[in-house]
Design an enzyme around this catalytic site. Structure first.
Site, PDB file in Angstrom:
ATOM      1  N   GLU A  28      70.479 122.157  81.924  1.00  0.00           N
ATOM      2  CA  GLU A  28      71.195 122.170  83.342  1.00  0.00           C
ATOM      3  C   GLU A  28      69.965 122.486  84.317  1.00  0.00           C
ATOM      4  OE1 GLU A  28      74.565 124.584  85.777  1.00  0.00           O
ATOM      5  OE2 GLU A  28      74.150 125.102  83.797  1.00  0.00           O
ATOM      6  N   ASN A  73      77.667 124.357  86.307  1.00  0.00           N
ATOM      7  CA  ASN A  73      77.866 124.866  87.530  1.00  0.00           C
ATOM      8  C   ASN A  73      77.196 123.926  88.675  1.00  0.00           C
ATOM      9  OD1 ASN A  73      79.725 126.543  86.445  1.00  0.00           O
ATOM     10  ND2 ASN A  73      78.527 128.440  86.996  1.00  0.00           N
ATOM     11  N   ASN A 173      83.188 119.947  85.677  1.00  0.00           N
ATOM     12  CA  ASN A 173      82.701 121.057  84.998  1.00  0.00           C
ATOM     13  C   ASN A 173      83.478 122.473  85.396  1.00  0.00           C
ATOM     14  OD1 ASN A 173      80.787 122.620  83.178  1.00  0.00           O
ATOM     15  ND2 ASN A 173      80.648 123.818  85.150  1.00  0.00           N
ATOM     16  N   GLU A 174      84.333 123.212  84.629  1.00  0.00           N
ATOM     17  CA  GLU A 174      84.899 124.465  84.955  1.00  0.00           C
ATOM     18  C   GLU A 174      85.540 124.544  86.174  1.00  0.00           C
ATOM     19  OE1 GLU A 174      82.099 127.787  84.146  1.00  0.00           O
ATOM     20  OE2 GLU A 174      81.914 127.022  82.128  1.00  0.00           O
ATOM     21  N   TYR A 245      81.200 132.152  75.527  1.00  0.00           N
ATOM     22  CA  TYR A 245      80.003 132.781  75.360  1.00  0.00           C
ATOM     23  C   TYR A 245      80.482 134.238  75.088  1.00  0.00           C
ATOM     24  CZ  TYR A 245      77.837 129.349  78.498  1.00  0.00           C
ATOM     25  OH  TYR A 245      77.543 127.950  78.812  1.00  0.00           O
ATOM     26  N   GLU A 293      79.926 124.181  75.692  1.00  0.00           N
ATOM     27  CA  GLU A 293      79.144 125.244  76.062  1.00  0.00           C
ATOM     28  C   GLU A 293      79.527 126.234  75.182  1.00  0.00           C
ATOM     29  OE1 GLU A 293      78.607 126.390  80.263  1.00  0.00           O
ATOM     30  OE2 GLU A 293      78.889 124.793  81.013  1.00  0.00           O
ATOM     31  N   GLN A 350      71.788 127.100  76.458  1.00  0.00           N
ATOM     32  CA  GLN A 350      71.130 125.888  76.831  1.00  0.00           C
ATOM     33  C   GLN A 350      69.880 125.672  76.039  1.00  0.00           C
ATOM     34  OE1 GLN A 350      70.236 125.626  81.151  1.00  0.00           O
ATOM     35  NE2 GLN A 350      72.072 126.522  81.594  1.00  0.00           N
TER      36      GLN A 350
END
Length: 504
Positions: A28, A73, A173-174, A245, A293, A350
């Site tokens: 990213e 993001n 994304n999200e 996470y 992720e 990442q």
């Protein structure tokens, strides 16, 4: 005193094939993942394209098969056109996601060059935050159409005669998250994702599409978001995404070591939600999951985007990972394999510097973090079929996940060689575990490695890059159709066994 555990390895009891896309990563435009991470013109190890060859070598060693790009993001306010064409003509922009200045020196085509050199499949994310169907189609045309149209000929004019042929696309994304540029309700996103998917499938029915799932399992709409989105998109998408996470910062080590239990619960919950929608729609299709992720992240140490100053290439969440973190990452990989029948894609987030297995210094070295090793060894040795493995063992009481098994394990069976690979974690912080393994036949040991340490807080640094690494295990004994070994407390191990001669 050691606890005891037993498990059986039998090639007849299978979950499903090992999907190569389970060993994905994520690049990213955030912090130093791209700039001074994978890309640093002028670095002593940079090639003619400005790509750090030391990072390329480590990426190949890590065994990454697929990389998601450019966010995250970041993608929800990104104009892909800014990152193509002559570098001197590319505009500088404000990245609202991470309050960074983006000069766009690295973009779509540079990423495709990097992906080819790294030997990975590209997984592209589309901006459905501040953009929509038309812009998504334009990007796919630029990337994938052979030639003879304005955008495909523009790609060719930029020096890329052959199409990039990207097969896997994320529909945003999200977008359930209020922190996202273009945050949407499930109804708003479901309609936009459906219209985008319909148009992309018209362009190329063979594209594989990922709908946004919940940003994490703590979201108030977890499960309900997926149900509403899939009601709108079910027949047009192939995957729904999951993100998670795990933060060790609160000091609850037992719960942290059991993070795989939460990941397993997430996977089963969203698989059940997807199947429920499929049943309501009377569809024979089965949606796969894209866990695109996942990682350990000391999230409570991050002050949040609002606290950041506008700058270029800031050092963001460059966590130094210790031995316990590596054991947890190993357990998360075990969880993904244990759900290989439903999880078709997974990306550790990442790749470089930002909560990453690879760390670099500008103009300086690159090195492996502790979490590099369980990923690399699992990617290297998990081959063939994932076996159903259910250890008989003691349980550990945790505040966040209830009682969890002390031993977390999976195994794979390679039919071409007859090799069995057992991946196992001892979550117990206090006691070793005497493990007995029933085998399908008489086998010989090929390799036994374990990752643990007397100092569980040990980390790798530029000065001591190999302080934490897997070491040969001791005490593995094979007697007939039974193997035995002792698993140290807080440890991740891989044990490879094979017949005396390769299978015919």
């Amino acid at each position: 005193m050691a606890t005891t555990a037993r498990l059986t390895l039998d090639p007849a009891f299978r979950i499903g094939p090992v999907e190569p896309r389970l060993f994905g990563s994520f690049v990213e435009h955030m912090g130093r993942c791209v700039y001074t991470g994978v890309f640093e013109p002028g670095h002593p190890a940079a090639d003619a394209d400005g790509l750090r060859t030391d990072v390329l070598e480590l990426t190949r060693e890590l065994g990454v098969t697929l990389v998601r790009y450019p966010g995250g993001n970041f993608v929800s306010n990104y104009r892909w056109e800014d990152g193509v064409g002559p570098v001197e003509n590319r505009p500088a922009r404000l990245d609202l996601a991470w309050r960074s200045l983006e000069d766009n020196r690295f973009g779509l085509n540079e990423f495709m060059v990097w992906a080819a050199k790294a030997g990975v499949e590209p997984m592209m994310a589309l901006n459905l935050g501040t953009r929509g169907v038309a812009e998504a189609l334009e990007l796919v045309e630029y990337a994938n159409y052979p030639g003879g149209t304005r955008l495909s000929d523009l790609r060719r004019a930029h020096g890329f005669d052959r199409p990039h042929d990207v097969r896997l696309w994320c529909l945003g994304n999200e977008l359930d998250g209020p922190w996202q540029m273009g945050h949407k309700t499930a109804a708003e996103y479901g309609r936009l994702a459906a219209e985008t998917a319909r148009a992309l499938k018209r362009f190329d029915p063979g594209l594989s599409l990922v709908a946004c799932g919940s940003s994490n399992s703590a979201m108030p709409t977890f499960g309900a978001w997926e149900a509403e989105v899939l009601e709108a998109t079910y027949e047009m998408v192939d995957h729904v995404s999951l993100h998670a996470y795990y933060d060790p910062s609160d000091g609850d080590v037992d719960s942290f070591l059991a993070s795989g239990a939460d990941m397993d619960h997430m996977i089963r919950s969203i698989a059940a939600t997807a199947d429920h929608v499929g049943a309501r729609l009377r569809s024979r299709k089965k949606i796969k999951l894209s866990f695109d992720e996942w990682n350990v992240w000391y999230q409570s140490r991050f002050p949040g985007e609002a606290a950041l100053d506008w700058t270029e290439r800031p050092r963001l969440i460059e966590d130094a990972y210790d031995v316990t973190d590596a054991v947890v990452v190993g357990s998360l990989l075990i969880t993904l394999l244990r759900n290989a029948d439903r999880v078709g894609v997974a990306c550790q987030a990442q790749l470089a510097n930002v909560i990453a297995p690879i760390r670099t210094e500008p103009g300086g070295p690159a090195w492996r973090q502790s979490i590099f090793h369980p990923f690399a060894l699992t990617a290297r040795h998990a081959r063939g079929q994932v076996l159903r493995v259910e250890p008989e063992c003691a349980t550990i009481a945790t505040a966040k996940h209830g009682d969890v098994p002390a031993i977390w394990a999976t195994a794979t069976y390679d039919e071409t060689t007859g090799e069995l690979a057992l991946f196992v974690v001892n979550r117990d912080r206090r006691e070793p575990c005497a493990l007995e393994v029933a085998l399908p036949g008489e086998l010989r040991p090929v390799e036994h490695l374990e990752l643990t340490d007397d100092d569980l807080s040990a980390v790798n640094t530029a000065e001591t890059p190999d302080r934490v690494r897997p070491r040969p295990g001791t005490g593995l004994r094979l007697r007939g159709r039974r193997a035995s070994l002792t698993l140290p407390p807080v440890s991740w191990s891989v044990i490879r066994l094979a017949p005396d001669s390769p299978q015919e």
